[in-house]
Design a protein around this motif. Structure first.
Motif, PDB file in Angstrom:
ATOM      1  N   ASP A 102      44.271  43.510  31.460  1.00 45.80           N
ATOM      2  CA  ASP A 102      44.734  44.497  30.488  1.00 45.80           C
ATOM      3  C   ASP A 102      43.583  45.243  29.832  1.00 45.80           C
ATOM      4  O   ASP A 102      43.744  46.369  29.370  1.00 45.80           O
ATOM      5  CB  ASP A 102      45.581  43.817  29.408  1.00 45.80           C
ATOM      6  N   SER A 103      42.423  44.628  29.774  1.00 44.24           N
ATOM      7  CA  SER A 103      41.261  45.235  29.139  1.00 44.24           C
ATOM      8  C   SER A 103      40.235  45.631  30.187  1.00 44.24           C
ATOM      9  O   SER A 103      39.922  44.855  31.098  1.00 44.24           O
ATOM     10  CB  SER A 103      40.633  44.255  28.147  1.00 44.24           C
TER      11      SER A 103
ATOM     12  N   GLU B 298      35.549  39.418  28.790  1.00 48.46           N
ATOM     13  CA  GLU B 298      36.108  38.625  27.707  1.00 48.46           C
ATOM     14  C   GLU B 298      36.684  37.322  28.254  1.00 48.46           C
ATOM     15  O   GLU B 298      36.507  36.995  29.431  1.00 48.46           O
ATOM     16  CB  GLU B 298      37.137  39.462  26.956  1.00 48.46           C
TER      17      GLU B 298
ATOM     18  N   SER C 107      46.808  39.523  24.225  1.00 52.64           N
ATOM     19  CA  SER C 107      46.036  40.494  24.991  1.00 52.64           C
ATOM     20  C   SER C 107      46.559  41.919  24.824  1.00 52.64           C
ATOM     21  O   SER C 107      45.873  42.875  25.164  1.00 52.64           O
ATOM     22  CB  SER C 107      46.041  40.124  26.486  1.00 52.64           C
TER      23      SER C 107
ATOM     24  N   GLN D 176      44.255  44.035  22.881  1.00 50.39           N
ATOM     25  CA  GLN D 176      43.047  44.463  23.583  1.00 50.39           C
ATOM     26  C   GLN D 176      43.336  45.601  24.561  1.00 50.39           C
ATOM     27  O   GLN D 176      42.415  46.195  25.108  1.00 50.39           O
ATOM     28  CB  GLN D 176      42.433  43.283  24.335  1.00 50.39           C
ATOM     29  N   MET D 177      44.572  45.902  24.789  1.00 53.22           N
ATOM     30  CA  MET D 177      44.965  46.923  25.761  1.00 53.22           C
ATOM     31  C   MET D 177      44.620  48.311  25.241  1.00 53.22           C
ATOM     32  O   MET D 177      44.806  48.609  24.065  1.00 53.22           O
ATOM     33  CB  MET D 177      46.470  46.807  26.027  1.00 53.22           C
ATOM     34  N   SER D 178      44.089  49.142  26.115  1.00 54.87           N
ATOM     35  CA  SER D 178      43.804  50.518  25.738  1.00 54.87           C
ATOM     36  C   SER D 178      45.099  51.223  25.338  1.00 54.87           C
ATOM     37  O   SER D 178      46.125  51.093  26.020  1.00 54.87           O
ATOM     38  CB  SER D 178      43.145  51.251  26.906  1.00 54.87           C
TER      39      SER D 178
ATOM     40  N   ASN E  91      51.614  47.830  30.654  1.00 56.89           N
ATOM     41  CA  ASN E  91      50.264  48.338  30.887  1.00 56.89           C
ATOM     42  C   ASN E  91      50.377  49.280  32.080  1.00 56.89           C
ATOM     43  O   ASN E  91      50.524  48.838  33.222  1.00 56.89           O
ATOM     44  CB  ASN E  91      49.276  47.204  31.179  1.00 56.89           C
TER      45      ASN E  91
ATOM     46  N   ASN F 167      37.190  45.780  29.670  1.00 56.08           N
ATOM     47  CA  ASN F 167      36.062  44.861  29.498  1.00 56.08           C
ATOM     48  C   ASN F 167      36.121  43.710  30.493  1.00 56.08           C
ATOM     49  O   ASN F 167      35.099  43.263  31.018  1.00 56.08           O
ATOM     50  CB  ASN F 167      36.048  44.293  28.073  1.00 56.08           C
TER      51      ASN F 167
END
Length: 384
Positions: free
Chosen positions: A190-191, A215, A352, A355-357, A339, A193
């Motif tokens: 989901d991220s 992460e 999470s 943390q998702m855009s 997502n 990063n």
């Protein structure tokens, strides 16, 4: 009187001849002669000053330098005269990275690597590509719609740099060093990063682990994969954020030293007390750019040494000025959050999701079956 002067003259000549014969006229070995009433001061002979980085004359055929790019990351690796640049810092330090390469006679890069496509990691790479020949580029296999990402892709094309999107388990060489790709395990996170390109670099018995901004989800997947993550030096993930440097990763990697690239008084409160405490509990020796500037580790493949003493400052970033993410209001009718980048759906309260855009986040009241029919898959962790 003349006879006494003559005797002293002959004595002086004999003394000079003796010194010349025994080799004691060398200025570095000359024994100081005292004069009555005047004390003798023995001069200290200092060793030649060593360059703080990339000095291979001291027996180091390998070096890794953490450049001081503030709140960003840029790592220069040298092995047997060949170079890899992993990330290039943000826009404000691009000229510094270019100047550093020029000052240290880095005229060509065998590898240029982006951990992921955040601005504070790739802006400097654009500047480097304009000034330094690059043989090949290692890039994570995802895309984004940011302007800096487009600029990076454009200059890679203009300079005809071959781009490789490596997969976990791929290996590459840099001199006698081996570069192992240990992450990401996939590109379904989901991220962005977590989609960081993670490298383990081995030079003889010396190993380094670089994880970008990966992460805990990505870290735990790397550990669960069973691959060897042990290292002597760990470049701390995500600038010391609490979302990285999990206990699982530290246990698996078991580093003796840590490099932390972080900006002084940055707006994110990095590094966090949680991460610093974890490093201390694992008895890891710390070096950090906000307190020490650029730092280099040297190795001959057996032992390692550093350009400076370890940092004794374990203070965390200023949480009072940290920018807190805006809380997302979940519609009352929403059953799931999508997502749209990874085509996965989650429960709205799954951690999470934060943390998702935002550009990839969409709430829906559609049923589970409807989402699957539309090509979405259920998150394997929250199991919606």
């Amino acid at each position: 009187m003349l006879q006494k002067r003559y005797v002293r003259f002959l004595s002086g000549l004999l003394s000079l001849a003796f010194l010349a014969f025994t080799g004691c006229t060398n200025s570095q070995e000359q024994i100081p002669v005292s004069t009555p009433g005047i004390p003798v001061v023995q001069a200290e002979v200092s060793e030649p000053e060593q360059s703080p980085a990339l000095n291979r004359e001291d027996g180091a055929s390998f070096s890794l330098t953490m450049l001081d790019v503030g709140q960003g990351l840029s790592i220069l690796v040298q092995a047997d005269g060949e170079y890899l640049l992993y990330d290039g810092g943000g826009r404000g330090t691009s000229s510094y990275v270019v100047a550093y390469l020029q000052q240290h006679a880095v005229t060509e890069l065998e590898w240029l690597a982006a951990s992921h496509y955040d601005e504070d990691h790739i802006s400097g790479l654009v500047g480097v590509l304009h000034t330094t020949p690059v043989e090949q580029a290692l890039m994570p296999d995802y895309t984004t719609d940011t302007q800096i990402y487009q600029s990076l892709q454009t200059v890679l094309g203009e300079k005809n740099v071959p781009v490789i999107h490596p997969a976990k388990g791929d290996t590459f060489s840099l001199g006698e060093a081996e570069i192992q790709v240990v992450g990401p395990q996939n590109y379904d996170y989901d991220s962005d990063n977590d989609e960081s390109l993670c490298l383990r670099i081995c030079y003889g018995d010396f190993q380094c682990l670089l994880t970008g901004d990966a992460e805990q989800d990505a870290e735990q997947d790397m550990v669960a994969s069973g691959q060897d993550l042990t290292c002597d030096l760990y470049v701390v993930g995500h600038h010391g954020s609490s979302s990285s440097t999990s206990e699982e990763l530290l246990d698996a990697a078991s580093p003796a030293y840590a490099f932390l690239s972080v900006g002084e008084d940055n707006p994110y409160g990095h590094p966090t007390a949680q991460t610093l405490n974890a490093l201390q509990q694992h008895e890891i020796t710390l070096y950090r750019t906000d307190q020490q500037g650029e730092v280099t580790v040297y190795s001959d493949g057996q032992k390692c040494w550093f350009s400076t003493e370890p940092c004794q400052d374990w203070s965390a970033g200023n949480q009072a000025i940290a920018e807190k993410p805006l809380s997302t209001t979940v519609p009352q009718t929403a059953q799931y959050v999508l997502n749209t980048h990874t085509k996965k759906f989650h429960f709205p309260d799954w951690p999470s999701v934060d943390q998702m855009s935002e550009k990839n986040k969409e709430f829906t009241d559609a049923s589970r079956d409807e989402l699957i029919a539309r090509g979405y898959t259920a998150c394997g962790r929250c199991n919606p």
